[in-house]
Design an enzyme around this catalytic site. Sequence first.
Site, short mmCIF file in Angstrom:
data_model
loop_
_atom_site.label_atom_id
_atom_site.label_comp_id
_atom_site.label_asym_id
_atom_site.label_seq_id
_atom_site.Cartn_x
_atom_site.Cartn_y
_atom_site.Cartn_z
CB ILE A 21 -0.84 0.02 1.27
CG1 ILE A 21 -2.03 -1.19 1.05
CG2 ILE A 21 -1.64 1.35 1.32
CD1 ILE A 21 -2.74 -1.43 2.21
CB SER A 154 -6.40 2.56 11.22
OG SER A 154 -6.37 1.62 12.18
CE1 TYR A 168 -2.02 -4.98 11.44
CE2 TYR A 168 -4.40 -5.70 11.39
CZ TYR A 168 -3.17 -4.93 10.78
OH TYR A 168 -3.52 -4.19 9.55
CB ILE A 201 -5.09 -3.82 0.51
CG1 ILE A 201 -6.04 -2.92 0.92
CG2 ILE A 201 -4.39 -3.19 -0.93
CD1 ILE A 201 -7.14 -2.27 0.17
P1 NAP Z 1 2.98 -5.30 3.34
O1 NAP Z 1 3.02 -5.50 1.94
O2 NAP Z 1 3.32 -6.30 4.23
O3 NAP Z 1 4.30 -4.03 3.47
C1 NAP Z 1 4.53 -3.55 5.10
C2 NAP Z 1 5.30 -2.42 4.93
O4 NAP Z 1 5.70 -1.98 6.07
C3 NAP Z 1 6.61 -2.82 4.03
O5 NAP Z 1 6.83 -1.52 3.19
C4 NAP Z 1 7.54 -2.75 5.28
O6 NAP Z 1 8.92 -2.30 4.80
C5 NAP Z 1 6.88 -1.86 6.09
N1 NAP Z 1 7.45 -2.24 7.41
C6 NAP Z 1 6.84 -3.25 8.21
N2 NAP Z 1 7.48 -3.39 9.43
C7 NAP Z 1 8.82 -2.51 9.08
C8 NAP Z 1 9.77 -2.04 10.30
N3 NAP Z 1 9.98 -2.74 11.40
N4 NAP Z 1 10.53 -1.09 9.88
C9 NAP Z 1 10.35 -0.46 8.80
N5 NAP Z 1 9.33 -0.77 7.90
C10 NAP Z 1 8.63 -1.58 8.06
O7 NAP Z 1 1.81 -4.70 3.93
P2 NAP Z 1 0.64 -3.59 3.36
O8 NAP Z 1 -0.40 -4.43 3.13
O9 NAP Z 1 0.99 -2.62 2.24
O10 NAP Z 1 0.23 -2.60 4.70
C11 NAP Z 1 0.53 -1.51 4.76
C12 NAP Z 1 -0.39 -0.89 6.08
O11 NAP Z 1 -1.73 -1.06 5.65
C13 NAP Z 1 -0.01 -1.38 7.16
O12 NAP Z 1 -0.02 -0.54 8.16
C14 NAP Z 1 -1.12 -2.51 7.42
O13 NAP Z 1 -1.51 -2.68 8.93
C15 NAP Z 1 -2.37 -1.94 6.69
N6 NAP Z 1 -3.26 -2.52 6.35
C16 NAP Z 1 -3.23 -3.56 5.15
C17 NAP Z 1 -4.28 -4.24 5.03
C18 NAP Z 1 -4.12 -5.36 3.87
O14 NAP Z 1 -5.14 -6.00 3.60
N7 NAP Z 1 -2.86 -5.46 3.10
C19 NAP Z 1 -5.33 -4.26 5.55
C20 NAP Z 1 -5.58 -3.12 6.46
C21 NAP Z 1 -4.53 -2.31 6.96
P3 NAP Z 1 10.15 -3.05 4.59
O15 NAP Z 1 9.76 -4.26 3.57
O16 NAP Z 1 11.10 -2.21 3.75
O17 NAP Z 1 10.59 -3.62 5.83
#
Ligand code: NAP
Length: 262
Positions: A21, A154, A168, A201
């Site tokens: 995202i 969030s 979480y 997502i």
């Molecule tokens: P993702 O594909 O797993 O990506 C997670 C991102 O967070 C990566 O860019 C990662 O960076 C970064 N990250 C995680 N831990 C980190 C750390 N300790 N230090 C620095 N960077 C860190 O997840 P996403 O789906 O894109 O999620 C993005 C946001 O949307 C999150 O806050 C998640 O909770 C929220 N969200 C996602 C969904 C969904 O269905 N995907 C639904 C609701 C909310 P690196 O890889 O560079 O470490």
Amino acid sequence: MDTKRALTGKIALVTGAGRGIGRGIAERLARDGALVGVHYGKSEAAALEVVAEIRERGGRAFPVGAELGVPGDADAVFEAFDAGVREQAAAGAEGGGSLDILVNNAGVSGSGPIGQADPDVFDRMIAVNAKAPFFLVQGALPRMRDGGRVINISSLASRHAFPESVAYAMSKGALDTMTLCLAKGLAGRGITVNTVGPGFIETDMNARRRATPEARAALAARSVFDRIGRPSDVADVVAFLASDDSRWLTGQYLDASGGTDL
Ligand code: NAP
């Protein structure tokens, strides 16, 4: 007005922007004219690719590497961010500020139900998903120009019962509360603070939940549109919040779940 350039002259920092995202958000804000700090933790190569792609399309971006959820994380982010801004000639630090939009997107999931809860995993959820955004806002404020934007990513999990990942969900609940407090606290400077709550997502985060066609269909069916969301679905909502059009909106939770579980 040309909405594609709604953020010309603005400087943004998007955490976790190397993939998922956050990548979609960084690309969209850059397309709207912002200079974007593309933060990453482990995914350096991916973040450099995002920066390169933004530049190839005529946008401006620079990488900001720093792990979150560890002592000194916010300081490390802003050390890298400040260095990146300095290197960007057009950043110019007009008006004494160097930041307009902070998007707290980086996050970790997978905490499990309470019966399987592990104290270290609990601490990590809170450290990355709630504590890091809190201190990133603290670090952002001296740099942020009046009229700035804080946008916290969030989750549906803070508003719907999500017992399969309770720590979480709790960490995202803390983030929502931060939004509310800061919206009032920062209003005097014209800074708005809002939350975007995605549903499912298509990113690495929930890849295991859509491993089979049946599981994928079940996840899609949670949305009234019967599909899994795309990063751009969330990024477009963030772009609105980042723009001047959202100036009268603060302290809000915007559900970006495609009508999940209505
Ligand atoms: P993702 O594909 O797993 O990506 C997670 C991102 O967070 C990566 O860019 C990662 O960076 C970064 N990250 C995680 N831990 C980190 C750390 N300790 N230090 C620095 N960077 C860190 O997840 P996403 O789906 O894109 O999620 C993005 C946001 O949307 C999150 O806050 C998640 O909770 C929220 N969200 C996602 C969904 C969904 O269905 N995907 C639904 C609701 C909310 P690196 O890889 O560079 O470490």
